[in-house]
Design a protein around this motif. Structure first.
Motif, PDB file in Angstrom:
ATOM      1  N   LEU A  55       0.819  -1.213   0.000  1.00 56.22           N
ATOM      2  CA  LEU A  55       0.000   0.000   0.000  1.00 56.22           C
ATOM      3  C   LEU A  55       0.853   1.262   0.000  1.00 56.22           C
ATOM      4  CD1 LEU A  55      -2.843  -1.062   2.476  1.00 56.22           C
ATOM      5  CD2 LEU A  55      -3.008  -0.771  -0.005  1.00 56.22           C
ATOM      6  N   ARG A  56       2.031   1.207   0.574  1.00 58.71           N
ATOM      7  CA  ARG A  56       2.921   2.375   0.589  1.00 58.71           C
ATOM      8  C   ARG A  56       3.335   2.770  -0.820  1.00 58.71           C
ATOM      9  NH1 ARG A  56       7.776   0.960   4.334  1.00 58.71           N
ATOM     10  NH2 ARG A  56       8.553   2.891   3.377  1.00 58.71           N
ATOM     11  N   HIS A  57       3.316   1.825  -1.746  1.00 64.35           N
ATOM     12  CA  HIS A  57       3.718   2.098  -3.129  1.00 64.35           C
ATOM     13  C   HIS A  57       2.511   2.196  -4.054  1.00 64.35           C
ATOM     14  CE1 HIS A  57       7.626  -0.098  -1.833  1.00 64.35           C
ATOM     15  NE2 HIS A  57       7.731   1.206  -1.615  1.00 64.35           N
ATOM     16  N   LEU A  58       1.347   2.473  -3.475  1.00 63.69           N
ATOM     17  CA  LEU A  58       0.123   2.498  -4.270  1.00 63.69           C
ATOM     18  C   LEU A  58       0.162   3.558  -5.368  1.00 63.69           C
ATOM     19  CD1 LEU A  58      -2.692   1.250  -4.568  1.00 63.69           C
ATOM     20  CD2 LEU A  58      -3.558   2.968  -2.957  1.00 63.69           C
ATOM     21  N   ALA A  59       0.819   4.677  -5.106  1.00 65.47           N
ATOM     22  CA  ALA A  59       0.856   5.766  -6.082  1.00 65.47           C
ATOM     23  C   ALA A  59       1.939   5.574  -7.146  1.00 65.47           C
ATOM     24  CB  ALA A  59       1.072   7.095  -5.371  1.00 65.47           C
ATOM     25  N   ARG A  60       2.732   4.530  -7.021  1.00 62.38           N
ATOM     26  CA  ARG A  60       3.818   4.306  -7.973  1.00 62.38           C
ATOM     27  C   ARG A  60       3.269   3.605  -9.217  1.00 62.38           C
ATOM     28  NH1 ARG A  60       8.639   0.716  -5.857  1.00 62.38           N
ATOM     29  NH2 ARG A  60       8.922   2.556  -4.527  1.00 62.38           N
ATOM     30  N   ARG A  61       3.464   4.202 -10.376  1.00 61.10           N
ATOM     31  CA  ARG A  61       3.004   3.586 -11.614  1.00 61.10           C
ATOM     32  C   ARG A  61       4.060   2.602 -12.108  1.00 61.10           C
ATOM     33  NH1 ARG A  61       0.276   7.390 -15.972  1.00 61.10           N
ATOM     34  NH2 ARG A  61      -1.042   7.622 -14.118  1.00 61.10           N
ATOM     35  N   GLU A  62       3.666   1.346 -12.260  1.00 64.34           N
ATOM     36  CA  GLU A  62       4.586   0.288 -12.663  1.00 64.34           C
ATOM     37  C   GLU A  62       3.805  -0.798 -13.387  1.00 64.34           C
ATOM     38  OE1 GLU A  62       6.242  -0.903  -8.957  1.00 64.34           O
ATOM     39  OE2 GLU A  62       4.291  -1.299  -8.054  1.00 64.34           O
ATOM     40  N   PRO A  63       4.464  -1.620 -14.206  1.00 67.90           N
ATOM     41  CA  PRO A  63       3.753  -2.681 -14.926  1.00 67.90           C
ATOM     42  C   PRO A  63       3.086  -3.661 -13.964  1.00 67.90           C
ATOM     43  CG  PRO A  63       5.962  -2.363 -15.813  1.00 67.90           C
ATOM     44  CD  PRO A  63       5.890  -1.564 -14.545  1.00 67.90           C
ATOM     45  N   ASP A  64       1.964  -4.185 -14.393  1.00 66.51           N
ATOM     46  CA  ASP A  64       1.236  -5.164 -13.582  1.00 66.51           C
ATOM     47  C   ASP A  64       1.766  -6.556 -13.898  1.00 66.51           C
ATOM     48  OD1 ASP A  64      -0.487  -6.652 -12.100  1.00 66.51           O
ATOM     49  OD2 ASP A  64      -2.287  -6.153 -13.257  1.00 66.51           O
ATOM     50  N   VAL A  65       2.543  -7.119 -12.965  1.00 61.38           N
ATOM     51  CA  VAL A  65       3.089  -8.466 -13.148  1.00 61.38           C
ATOM     52  C   VAL A  65       2.541  -9.423 -12.092  1.00 61.38           C
ATOM     53  CG1 VAL A  65       5.200  -7.624 -14.237  1.00 61.38           C
ATOM     54  CG2 VAL A  65       5.120  -7.876 -11.756  1.00 61.38           C
ATOM     55  N   GLN A  66       1.461  -9.018 -11.414  1.00 60.08           N
ATOM     56  CA  GLN A  66       0.865  -9.829 -10.370  1.00 60.08           C
ATOM     57  C   GLN A  66       0.016 -10.932 -10.993  1.00 60.08           C
ATOM     58  OE1 GLN A  66       1.356  -9.164  -6.940  1.00 60.08           O
ATOM     59  NE2 GLN A  66       0.451 -11.196  -6.688  1.00 60.08           N
ATOM     60  N   VAL A  67       0.281 -12.181 -10.633  1.00 60.49           N
ATOM     61  CA  VAL A  67      -0.462 -13.309 -11.201  1.00 60.49           C
ATOM     62  C   VAL A  67      -1.852 -13.395 -10.605  1.00 60.49           C
ATOM     63  CG1 VAL A  67      -0.511 -15.802 -11.501  1.00 60.49           C
ATOM     64  CG2 VAL A  67       1.652 -14.568 -11.688  1.00 60.49           C
ATOM     65  N   GLY A  68      -1.967 -13.287  -9.286  1.00 57.43           N
ATOM     66  CA  GLY A  68      -3.267 -13.367  -8.627  1.00 57.43           C
ATOM     67  C   GLY A  68      -3.545 -12.120  -7.810  1.00 57.43           C
ATOM     68  N   HIS A  69      -4.072 -12.297  -6.600  1.00 55.66           N
ATOM     69  CA  HIS A  69      -4.319 -11.159  -5.717  1.00 55.66           C
ATOM     70  C   HIS A  69      -2.996 -10.591  -5.213  1.00 55.66           C
ATOM     71  CE1 HIS A  69      -8.610 -11.837  -5.573  1.00 55.66           C
ATOM     72  NE2 HIS A  69      -8.445 -13.076  -5.171  1.00 55.66           N
ATOM     73  N   ASN A  70      -2.924  -9.260  -5.123  1.00 58.02           N
ATOM     74  CA  ASN A  70      -1.740  -8.669  -4.515  1.00 58.02           C
ATOM     75  C   ASN A  70      -1.830  -8.770  -2.992  1.00 58.02           C
ATOM     76  OD1 ASN A  70      -3.170  -6.296  -3.448  1.00 58.02           O
ATOM     77  ND2 ASN A  70      -3.312  -5.654  -5.593  1.00 58.02           N
ATOM     78  N   ALA A  71      -0.787  -8.321  -2.308  1.00 58.30           N
ATOM     79  CA  ALA A  71      -0.700  -8.522  -0.857  1.00 58.30           C
ATOM     80  C   ALA A  71      -1.845  -7.852  -0.104  1.00 58.30           C
ATOM     81  CB  ALA A  71       0.636  -7.994  -0.340  1.00 58.30           C
ATOM     82  N   ALA A  72      -2.269  -6.668  -0.563  1.00 54.53           N
ATOM     83  CA  ALA A  72      -3.382  -5.978   0.097  1.00 54.53           C
ATOM     84  C   ALA A  72      -4.717  -6.565  -0.339  1.00 54.53           C
ATOM     85  CB  ALA A  72      -3.335  -4.486  -0.220  1.00 54.53           C
ATOM     86  N   GLY A  73      -4.829  -6.917  -1.616  1.00 54.67           N
ATOM     87  CA  GLY A  73      -6.069  -7.487  -2.127  1.00 54.67           C
ATOM     88  C   GLY A  73      -6.429  -8.798  -1.459  1.00 54.67           C
ATOM     89  N   GLY A  74      -5.430  -9.569  -1.075  1.00 56.23           N
ATOM     90  CA  GLY A  74      -5.699 -10.826  -0.376  1.00 56.23           C
ATOM     91  C   GLY A  74      -6.438 -10.611   0.932  1.00 56.23           C
ATOM     92  N   TRP A  75      -6.055  -9.556   1.659  1.00 55.31           N
ATOM     93  CA  TRP A  75      -6.738  -9.251   2.918  1.00 55.31           C
ATOM     94  C   TRP A  75      -8.151  -8.743   2.677  1.00 55.31           C
ATOM     95  CZ3 TRP A  75      -5.369 -10.721   7.636  1.00 55.31           C
ATOM     96  CH2 TRP A  75      -4.054 -11.152   7.820  1.00 55.31           C
ATOM     97  N   MET A  76      -8.356  -8.043   1.565  1.00 56.68           N
ATOM     98  CA  MET A  76      -9.707  -7.608   1.226  1.00 56.68           C
ATOM     99  C   MET A  76     -10.607  -8.810   0.935  1.00 56.68           C
ATOM    100  SD  MET A  76     -12.069  -5.415   0.803  1.00 56.68           S
ATOM    101  CE  MET A  76     -11.221  -3.842   0.942  1.00 56.68           C
TER     102      MET A  76
END
Length: 225
Positions: free
Chosen positions: A87-108
């Motif tokens: 979440l600390r890097h939420l504002a950083r624009r970078e390519p999406d290389v996440q296969v599934g849920h990201n670390a924060a999305g998993g808790w959601m």
């Protein structure tokens, strides 16, 4: 020097199986039906929507243990510290290389499943208590029954707040990071670097078996709560 995965040619990877996608969109539909039927005082429809939601949640819990790789809790539930770093890097624009849920999305995901489980179970008892159908309705003290009814009422508010937060997060990822989280939940696929391995998928028949088990447990709970 190694250019890293971001420089690899992109390819289409199936990241979400049909079971996860059906669960997601059926849950969206049933939550909407539950809300509308409650507002319109259509009690029977509200109860049926709640029972179906409970069966879906129980299935998702089982699928999180035995299903496809990206659906498994062990695969996507990170530590709170990892979620905070993400979440600390939420504002950083970078390519999406996440296969599934990201670390924060998993808790959601865990939060939404927990709220859905509490809401459907409390609603199942609450309806049986009003209709005097369940065997427990005769033995549970009035104070406990009232507490369950209150949990069901306030649980809906908590669930609605979590849904709004979830939708806002999807919008933030789309606008700030340029990550399309919604599309893959429709098609199942996203474009990822060629170095990223496709996740393992469980069989359709296993999903059907677990859904039947979840439906059976829901039927028994509806009869005996």
């Amino acid at each position: 020097m190694d250019a890293g995965p971001h420089a690899s040619p992109a390819r289409r990877v199936q990241v979400w199986d049909l079971a996860v996608r059906l669960f997601h969109w059926l849950t969206v539909l049933l939550v909407a039906i539950a809300y509308i039927s409650q507002r319109m005082n259509w009690l029977q429809l509200h109860v049926r929507a709640g029972e179906t939601l409970l069966a879906l949640v129980l299935f998702r819990l089982l699928w999180g243990c035995f299903g496809s790789e990206t659906a498994r809790f062990a695969r996507f539930v990170a530590t709170p510290a990892a979620a905070w770093r993400h979440l600390r890097h939420l504002a950083r624009r970078e390519p999406d290389v996440q296969v599934g849920h990201n670390a924060a999305g998993g808790w959601m995901v865990l939060l939404l499943l927990a709220l859905l489980l509490v809401e459907t179970l409390s609603g199942l008892y609450d309806y049986n208590d009003i209709a005097d159908e369940g065997p427990l309705s005769e033995v549970v003290p009035a104070a406990v029954a009232n507490a369950i009814a209150a949990i069901h009422a306030y649980g809906w508010d908590a669930l609605a707040a979590a849904v709004v937060l979830h939708v806002c997060a999807i919008a933030v990822y789309a606008l700030v990071k340029r990550h399309n989280l919604l599309g893959p939940m429709v098609t199942g696929a996203k474009r990822l670097p060629a170095t990223v391995h496709a996740p393992r998928r469980a069989s359709f028949w296993l999903a059907a078996l677990l859904m039947a088990a979840a439906a059976l447990v829901t039927t028994l709970l509806a009869a005996y709560l």
